[in-house]
Design a protein around this motif. Structure first.
Motif, mmCIF file in Angstrom:
data_model
loop_
_atom_site.group_PDB
_atom_site.id
_atom_site.type_symbol
_atom_site.label_atom_id
_atom_site.label_comp_id
_atom_site.label_asym_id
_atom_site.label_seq_id
_atom_site.Cartn_x
_atom_site.Cartn_y
_atom_site.Cartn_z
ATOM 1 N N PRO A 1 77.637 27.684 45.384
ATOM 2 C CA PRO A 1 78.322 28.830 44.858
ATOM 3 C C PRO A 1 77.716 29.274 43.643
ATOM 4 N N ARG B 1 82.355 32.647 42.234
ATOM 5 C CA ARG B 1 83.296 32.096 41.449
ATOM 6 C C ARG B 1 83.225 32.880 40.346
ATOM 7 N N ARG C 1 73.056 34.679 51.084
ATOM 8 C CA ARG C 1 72.639 34.656 52.329
ATOM 9 C C ARG C 1 71.439 33.541 52.512
ATOM 10 N N TRP D 1 78.721 22.620 49.339
ATOM 11 C CA TRP D 1 78.894 24.210 49.400
ATOM 12 C C TRP D 1 78.826 24.445 51.126
ATOM 13 N N ASP D 2 79.846 25.324 51.673
ATOM 14 C CA ASP D 2 79.624 25.472 52.943
ATOM 15 C C ASP D 2 79.403 27.038 53.222
ATOM 16 N N GLY D 3 78.985 27.948 52.248
ATOM 17 C CA GLY D 3 78.917 29.110 52.458
ATOM 18 C C GLY D 3 80.149 29.921 51.965
ATOM 19 N N SER D 4 81.348 29.287 52.041
ATOM 20 C CA SER D 4 82.457 30.125 51.771
ATOM 21 C C SER D 4 82.918 30.359 50.101
ATOM 22 N N ASP D 5 83.299 31.406 49.772
ATOM 23 C CA ASP D 5 83.930 31.778 48.398
ATOM 24 C C ASP D 5 82.449 31.610 47.687
ATOM 25 N N PRO D 6 81.418 32.414 48.056
ATOM 26 C CA PRO D 6 80.112 32.513 47.401
ATOM 27 C C PRO D 6 80.190 32.858 45.867
#
Length: 181
Positions: free
Chosen positions: A32, A172, A27, A165-170
């Motif tokens: 990620p 892995r 947040r 990183w764009d905030g998606s798939d935070p």
């Protein structure tokens, strides 16, 4: 930058709920997270004595050049992670210095300065790690981490993933082999 150990490369946090901690950092735009539920510690020492390895979950992400590490211990085996949680709660526990070829030299330097190894070992086939504390300043915990056995390459992948990183798939999730699931 330490003229003895090089650049501080990581800050490690001990946490009670690693999933919650990863979500909170994500947040804040850090990620990620590369999460391994069971790191598979293969060797472990606690204050110089062979000890049962703790059951650990670890997550790594970068914020610029600084790597953040979240550590959740899932049992009561003796370790500095457990000790820190009992004494101070969830906190930034250590600063880590990394080395490819000067691990033994750095260990000797810290021991010569009065530090003691609180715990250390190896995870899988990756390089050694040791956590050092000084009796006069126990809050200044230092980890030395040897970048051999694929550890350095893994840390580079974590760093590279953070750059775009764009905030998606935070989160892995990594398999036992260290690959994303």
């Amino acid at each position: 930058m330490s003229f003895l150990l090089g650049a501080a490369r990581q800050v490690g946090y001990v946490v009670k709920d690693i999933e919650k901690a990863m979500a909170q950092w994500a947040r804040l735009g850090v990620g990620p997270w590369f999460y391994k539920e069971d790191v598979g510690t293969t060797e472990f020492r606690y204050y110089g004595n062979a000890s049962t390895p703790p059951s650990l979950s670890i997550a790594l992400a970068n914020s610029g050049d600084l790597q953040l590490e979240l550590i959740q211990q899932r049992d009561d085996a003796p370790s500095l992670y457990r000790d820190t949680l009992l004494q101070a709660g969830e906190v930034a526990q250590h600063v880590a210095y990394w080395t490819l070829d000067r691990y033994d030299e750095h260990v000797a330097t810290l021991l010569g300065l009065g530090y003691v190894e609180g715990h250390g070992g190896r995870m899988g086939t990756r390089g050694r790690f040791s956590y050092f504390i000084h009796p006069e300043l126990p809050s200044a915990m230092i980890e030395l981490s040897e970048l051999t056995g694929g550890k350095g390459e893994h840390f580079q992948r974590v760093r590279a993933a953070s750059e775009s990183w764009d905030g998606s798939d935070p989160v892995r999730r990594l398999t036992a082999a260290g690959k994303s699931a």
